[in-house]
Write an enzyme that holds these catalytic residues in place. Structure first.
Site, PDB file in Angstrom:
ATOM      1  NE  ARG A   1      -3.587   0.131   1.785  1.00  0.00           N
ATOM      2  CZ  ARG A   1      -4.355  -0.766   2.515  1.00  0.00           C
ATOM      3  NH1 ARG A   1      -4.534  -0.656   3.658  1.00  0.00           N
ATOM      4  NH2 ARG A   1      -5.247  -1.526   2.030  1.00  0.00           N
TER       5      ARG A   1
ATOM      6  NE  ARG B   1       5.069   2.437   6.298  1.00  0.00           N
ATOM      7  CZ  ARG B   1       4.513   3.476   5.552  1.00  0.00           C
ATOM      8  NH1 ARG B   1       5.286   3.681   4.466  1.00  0.00           N
ATOM      9  NH2 ARG B   1       3.845   4.219   6.105  1.00  0.00           N
TER      10      ARG B   1
ATOM     11  CB  CYS C   1      -5.362 -15.996  15.760  1.00  0.00           C
ATOM     12  SG  CYS C   1      -4.883 -14.639  14.581  1.00  0.00           S
TER      13      CYS C   1
ATOM     14  CB  CYS D   1     -10.377  -9.993  14.080  1.00  0.00           C
ATOM     15  SG  CYS D   1      -9.228 -10.188  12.890  1.00  0.00           S
TER      16      CYS D   1
ATOM     17  NE  ARG E   1      -5.443  -8.232   7.930  1.00  0.00           N
ATOM     18  CZ  ARG E   1      -4.185  -7.948   8.714  1.00  0.00           C
ATOM     19  NH1 ARG E   1      -3.848  -8.938   9.783  1.00  0.00           N
ATOM     20  NH2 ARG E   1      -3.370  -6.783   8.504  1.00  0.00           N
TER      21      ARG E   1
ATOM     22  CG  ASP F   1     -10.027  -0.948  10.463  1.00  0.00           C
ATOM     23  OD1 ASP F   1      -9.935   0.076  10.303  1.00  0.00           O
ATOM     24  OD2 ASP F   1      -9.197  -1.891  10.408  1.00  0.00           O
TER      25      ASP F   1
ATOM     26  CG  ASP G   1      -5.861   1.399   8.095  1.00  0.00           C
ATOM     27  OD1 ASP G   1      -5.608   1.760   6.775  1.00  0.00           O
ATOM     28  OD2 ASP G   1      -5.120   0.400   8.534  1.00  0.00           O
TER      29      ASP G   1
ATOM     30  CE  LYS H   1      -1.744   1.137  10.290  1.00  0.00           C
ATOM     31  NZ  LYS H   1      -1.210   0.607   9.036  1.00  0.00           N
TER      32      LYS H   1
HETATM   33  C1  LIG Z   1      -0.254  -0.461   8.766  1.00  0.00           C
HETATM   34  C2  LIG Z   1       0.219  -0.723   7.671  1.00  0.00           C
HETATM   35  C3  LIG Z   1       1.616  -0.675   7.285  1.00  0.00           C
HETATM   36  C4  LIG Z   1       2.734  -0.094   8.360  1.00  0.00           C
HETATM   37  O1  LIG Z   1       2.440   1.247   8.366  1.00  0.00           O
HETATM   38  P1  LIG Z   1       3.178   2.078   9.623  1.00  0.00           P
HETATM   39  O2  LIG Z   1       2.345   3.409   9.639  1.00  0.00           O
HETATM   40  O3  LIG Z   1       4.591   2.252   8.919  1.00  0.00           O
HETATM   41  O4  LIG Z   1       3.524   1.321  10.824  1.00  0.00           O
HETATM   42  C5  LIG Z   1       2.121  -1.485   6.299  1.00  0.00           C
HETATM   43  N1  LIG Z   1       1.001  -1.668   5.116  1.00  0.00           N
HETATM   44  C6  LIG Z   1      -0.096  -1.716   5.297  1.00  0.00           C
HETATM   45  C7  LIG Z   1      -1.074  -2.503   4.366  1.00  0.00           C
HETATM   46  C8  LIG Z   1      -0.546  -1.497   6.750  1.00  0.00           C
HETATM   47  O5  LIG Z   1      -1.954  -1.513   6.855  1.00  0.00           O
END
Ligand SMILES: *Cc1c(COP(=O)(O)O)cnc(C)c1O
Length: 438
Positions: free
Chosen positions: A121, A125, A134, A141, A143, A302, A339, A346
């Site tokens: 996204r 990262r 889990c 949750c 998910r 969410d 989110d 976020k």
């Molecule tokens: C939360 C999340 C992250 C990490 O976000 P940070 O703000 O860097 O902690 C990465 N990818 C996705 C899809 C997320 O939901």
């Protein structure tokens, strides 16, 4: 005291052969997870009225029940209806209510998935779902759509697809392992997975998101720590929602991780009738920092299906942040985030601290309500940036191997090196009219 008489009693009711060592054995805990109302009633000695039972059965047919004996032992049986542990572990019929605004996959994690298991996204990262299991099914949750899908531990071949995607995507410098709970994998599998990911040259950090310290702290074994230690820098985030979850056992688990040298963070979810209270949240963040865990995020709940009874207005989160900022240590306060439904990521939200602004003065207010002014410089030389660091006198010695990313989004609007003056939504009627009339 790590092991209480009540836990011994509970262990005996679950398994005649149990002993302290089996209670503290995470595999025993997983093997004896409580999955039915009957078993739940038998071990807790709570009796649900028969009309309630029918509703509960319908609920668990859609969203199954799974509670670890350890987490169950934290329930206040005498006052269970009002108990934050009970509410997170045991369902209620409200989960069957679906609102129009709710979505199966509110964060579009499946849509932003280039290969099985990966959600990509953000630019640098990825989220890597490395297990779909889990030990406990948290009722809140995000998910929830996946909870109760056939449990399976992904094979190395399945994980390989995600690893290959990361290896072939050089902009990924941060890999977040999530699930399910990554610590449901065996130590050997975790070792293999971390070794594969850490060998990828452009990966700078790995993170693990786990609720084990909260719901099954005995999973944090010395052996697990020695596996994890090989892969520094490794950041670990856990998920405490209520001070009652901080117990001798969970403290021991956290201490092992902190002593192992892993920076620890906590992600809470704001939940109605569980922790939607500034005083509860303040006690929680204080207990976390006392145990070397930095509050990282406070999530607005969410828009997943079946969570309407847990949701609060956003104002509740702002009120909680208002009670923390200035009132307590800066490192004890999380960032409150929503989110974005549809996959926008976020979005941080805060109370407003800027009251007004002129060309050289800002009017601010502090946590006490004091209104103050900050005088800005009259002679600031704007520093233009064309992203050519070789010609700049600020000393950012960029490593030539690093591919400098382009500015995107609002950063691009602010950038001197971009001609973009506006970001226009797709399907903007005015722009379409222009094109039609052209
Ligand atoms: C939360 C999340 C992250 C990490 O976000 P940070 O703000 O860097 O902690 C990465 N990818 C996705 C899809 C997320 O939901």
């Amino acid at each position: 005291m790590i092991y209480t008489n009540a836990q011994q009693e509970l262990a005996n009711r679950i398994d005649d052969d149990s002993s302290i060592s089996s209670w503290r054995n995470w595999k025993w805990q997983v093997k004896h997870v409580i999955r039915s109302i009957d078993k739940f009633e038998q071990v807790t000695e709570i009796k649900f009225p028969s009309d309630e039972r029918k509703d509960l059965e319908r609920t668990f047919k859609k969203f199954p029940l799974s509670v670890t004996p350890y987490y169950l032992s934290l329930i206040d049986k005498k006052n269970y209806k009002n108990d934050p542990i009970f509410k997170q572990a045991f369902g209620c019929v409200d989960e069957l209510t679906t609102l129009k605004s709710e979505l199966e996959d509110p964060l579009s994690e499946d849509k932003d998935s280039p290969v099985e298991g990966i959600t990509h996204r953000y630019p640098d990262r990825v989220l890597f779902h490395v297990s779909n299991i889990c030990s406990m099914y948290c009722r809140h949750c995000t998910r929830k759509r996946k909870v109760g899908d056939v449990d399976y531990v992904p094979s190395r071949d399945q994980l390989r697809k995600g690893i290959d995607y990361i290896a072939n995507t050089p902009q990924v410098r941060d890999v977040l392992l999530s699930g399910g709970d990554p610590f449901m994998l065996s130590d050997e599998m975790i070792d293999w997975l971390l070794s594969e990911i850490s060998q990828i040259r452009h990966v700078e950090v790995i993170r693990i998101g786990t609720r084990m310290p909260v719901v099954l702290p005995y999973r944090i074994t010395d052996n697990l720590i020695s596996v994890l230690k090989k892969y520094q820098p490794l950041w670990i985030n856990t998920h405490f929602n209520h001070p009652r979850e901080i117990t001798p056992s969970s403290r021991e688990a956290i201490a092992k991780l902190a002593d192992g040298g892993f920076p620890l963070g906590n992600q809470s979810v704001l939940l109605a009738d569980v922790n939607d209270c500034p005083r509860i949240m303040k006690v929680l963040v204080h207990k976390l920092v006392q145990n070397r865990v930095r509050p990282y995020y406070l999530y607005q709940c969410d828009l997943s299906e079946g969570l309407s009874h847990f949701r609060t207005p956003i104002g509740k989160g702002i009120e909680i942040m208002e009670s923390l900022v200035g009132h307590t240590s800066g490192f004890a306060r999380p960032t409150y985030v929503i989110d974005a439904p549809g996959g926008g990521g976020k979005i941080p939200v805060m109370p407003n601290y800027i009251i007004s602004w002129s060309t050289n003065k800002v009017v601010l207010r502090n946590y006490e309500g004091v209104i103050t002014t900050y005088k800005e410089p009259d002679s600031y030389e704007p520093r233009m940036c064309d992203r050519d660091c070789d010609k700049c006198d600020l000393d950012l010695q960029l490593n030539k191997e690093v591919d400098e990313s382009e500015a995107i989004g609002i950063e691009k609007l602010l950038s001197d090196s971009s001609d973009t003056i506006s970001l226009v939504p797709e399907n903007n009627e005015r722009i379409q009219r222009r094109e039609e009339n052209a």
